[in-house]
Motif scaffolding. Sequence first.
Motif, PDB file in Angstrom:
ATOM      1  N   LEU A 179      54.608  21.062   1.242  1.00 63.24           N
ATOM      2  CA  LEU A 179      54.273  22.466   1.007  1.00 63.24           C
ATOM      3  C   LEU A 179      52.786  22.744   1.192  1.00 63.24           C
ATOM      4  N   THR A 180      51.943  21.837   0.685  1.00 66.17           N
ATOM      5  CA  THR A 180      50.491  22.042   0.795  1.00 66.17           C
ATOM      6  C   THR A 180      49.985  21.693   2.179  1.00 66.17           C
ATOM      7  N   ARG A 181      50.462  20.573   2.727  1.00 70.15           N
ATOM      8  CA  ARG A 181      50.092  20.137   4.079  1.00 70.15           C
ATOM      9  C   ARG A 181      51.333  19.615   4.776  1.00 70.15           C
ATOM     10  N   CYS A 182      51.716  20.273   5.858  1.00 71.90           N
ATOM     11  CA  CYS A 182      52.860  19.849   6.658  1.00 71.90           C
ATOM     12  C   CYS A 182      52.335  19.387   8.013  1.00 71.90           C
ATOM     13  N   GLY A 183      52.394  18.089   8.259  1.00 71.49           N
ATOM     14  CA  GLY A 183      51.873  17.545   9.511  1.00 71.49           C
ATOM     15  C   GLY A 183      52.804  17.816  10.673  1.00 71.49           C
ATOM     16  N   LEU A 184      52.237  18.230  11.805  1.00 74.11           N
ATOM     17  CA  LEU A 184      53.007  18.522  13.014  1.00 74.11           C
ATOM     18  C   LEU A 184      52.379  17.797  14.194  1.00 74.11           C
ATOM     19  N   ALA A 185      53.202  17.123  14.974  1.00 74.37           N
ATOM     20  CA  ALA A 185      52.682  16.401  16.137  1.00 74.37           C
ATOM     21  C   ALA A 185      53.676  16.470  17.284  1.00 74.37           C
ATOM     22  N   VAL A 186      53.163  16.342  18.491  1.00 72.00           N
ATOM     23  CA  VAL A 186      54.007  16.290  19.688  1.00 72.00           C
ATOM     24  C   VAL A 186      53.527  15.123  20.542  1.00 72.00           C
ATOM     25  N   VAL A 187      54.453  14.246  20.923  1.00 74.21           N
ATOM     26  CA  VAL A 187      54.122  13.163  21.834  1.00 74.21           C
ATOM     27  C   VAL A 187      55.127  13.131  22.982  1.00 74.21           C
ATOM     28  N   ASP A 188      54.671  12.666  24.115  1.00 75.12           N
ATOM     29  CA  ASP A 188      55.545  12.375  25.251  1.00 75.12           C
ATOM     30  C   ASP A 188      55.629  10.867  25.367  1.00 75.12           C
ATOM     31  N   VAL A 189      56.838  10.336  25.414  1.00 72.64           N
ATOM     32  CA  VAL A 189      57.043   8.893  25.486  1.00 72.64           C
ATOM     33  C   VAL A 189      57.755   8.557  26.791  1.00 72.64           C
ATOM     34  N   ALA A 190      57.089   7.779  27.636  1.00 72.52           N
ATOM     35  CA  ALA A 190      57.658   7.385  28.922  1.00 72.52           C
ATOM     36  C   ALA A 190      58.685   6.265  28.736  1.00 72.52           C
ATOM     37  N   ALA A 191      59.454   6.005  29.779  1.00 75.69           N
ATOM     38  CA  ALA A 191      60.483   4.968  29.714  1.00 75.69           C
ATOM     39  C   ALA A 191      59.886   3.589  29.429  1.00 75.69           C
ATOM     40  N   ASN A 192      58.622   3.382  29.825  1.00 71.40           N
ATOM     41  CA  ASN A 192      57.961   2.095  29.553  1.00 71.40           C
ATOM     42  C   ASN A 192      57.292   2.066  28.177  1.00 71.40           C
ATOM     43  N   ARG A 193      57.598   3.087  27.332  1.00 71.67           N
ATOM     44  CA  ARG A 193      57.118   3.207  25.958  1.00 71.67           C
ATOM     45  C   ARG A 193      55.651   3.627  25.863  1.00 71.67           C
ATOM     46  N   GLN A 194      55.038   4.018  26.973  1.00 73.20           N
ATOM     47  CA  GLN A 194      53.671   4.537  26.901  1.00 73.20           C
ATOM     48  C   GLN A 194      53.695   5.912  26.251  1.00 73.20           C
ATOM     49  N   VAL A 195      52.779   6.106  25.295  1.00 74.55           N
ATOM     50  CA  VAL A 195      52.754   7.335  24.499  1.00 74.55           C
ATOM     51  C   VAL A 195      51.561   8.207  24.878  1.00 74.55           C
ATOM     52  N   SER A 196      51.823   9.495  25.050  1.00 78.16           N
ATOM     53  CA  SER A 196      50.751  10.460  25.276  1.00 78.16           C
ATOM     54  C   SER A 196      50.805  11.498  24.156  1.00 78.16           C
ATOM     55  N   LEU A 197      49.704  11.642  23.432  1.00 78.55           N
ATOM     56  CA  LEU A 197      49.635  12.649  22.379  1.00 78.55           C
ATOM     57  C   LEU A 197      49.382  14.006  23.024  1.00 78.55           C
ATOM     58  N   VAL A 198      50.304  14.947  22.815  1.00 81.64           N
ATOM     59  CA  VAL A 198      50.205  16.276  23.404  1.00 81.64           C
ATOM     60  C   VAL A 198      49.439  17.223  22.481  1.00 81.64           C
ATOM     61  N   ASP A 199      49.780  17.196  21.192  1.00 81.88           N
ATOM     62  CA  ASP A 199      49.158  18.118  20.252  1.00 81.88           C
ATOM     63  C   ASP A 199      49.419  17.626  18.832  1.00 81.88           C
ATOM     64  N   VAL A 200      48.538  17.980  17.913  1.00 82.56           N
ATOM     65  CA  VAL A 200      48.717  17.614  16.511  1.00 82.56           C
ATOM     66  C   VAL A 200      47.961  18.613  15.643  1.00 82.56           C
ATOM     67  N   THR A 201      48.548  18.957  14.507  1.00 90.74           N
ATOM     68  CA  THR A 201      47.917  19.901  13.592  1.00 90.74           C
ATOM     69  C   THR A 201      48.552  19.764  12.215  1.00 90.74           C
ATOM     70  N   VAL A 202      48.071  20.566  11.279  1.00 91.85           N
ATOM     71  CA  VAL A 202      48.647  20.622   9.937  1.00 91.85           C
ATOM     72  C   VAL A 202      48.839  22.084   9.566  1.00 91.85           C
ATOM     73  N   ALA A 203      50.046  22.430   9.127  1.00 94.93           N
ATOM     74  CA  ALA A 203      50.318  23.766   8.601  1.00 94.93           C
ATOM     75  C   ALA A 203      50.217  23.669   7.088  1.00 94.93           C
TER      76      ALA A 203
END
Length: 199
Positions: free
Chosen positions: A12-36
């Motif tokens: 309720l006080t801090r709700c973490g939000l994140a978006v990642v793209d994960v490739a088939a080889n498991r490589q991760v790209s952080l698209v966006d992150v914030t806290v509501a």
Amino acid sequence: MALRVVGVDPGLTRCGLAVVDVAANRQVSLVDVTVAGTPPGTPLDARLLTISNAIEAWLDQHQPDVLALERVFASANVSTVIGTAQVTGVVITAAARRGIPVALHTPTEVKAAVTGSGQATKAAIGKMIAKICRLDEPPKPADAADAVALAITHGWRGAATGSNASASAVHAGGSSQLTGAQQAWIAAEASAKRRAVRR
């Protein structure tokens, strides 16, 4: 094609939000992150509405394939658990309204997936997130980092098998396809399920 995962660390006080793209080889790209966030003294209906609006906008903006959410777990602080459960309902409803699948993961599963240890500290998780996403430092505050970890956990789970990794992937001889952290995560998930059955 990359799997787009939204991770949500409900609160309720801090709700973490994140978006990642994960490739088939498991490589991760952080698209966006914030806290509501919402101030503790605000009426509950207004707090839930604020978080609901933030979640709705986040999902519409990023169009994820799946949403990964922290599973509510027992705590000595009952008010915190209730608030987390209320936000969880808001998040699941927003995803369901858009036809987005929701996956629930326990904190232990997330720790094991990201670090290889279900007992990892917040600092260890942050350090690994920075390494995995090729960041100079972990996202802040901790709620944001936790949301990224949730998204990575589910993204890696899907990348391991093309959909959902499970204990059967290891038992069927698929362990060579998984990283050490993913194998530890699967073991942690299986252990959590066994404990739930015994209760």
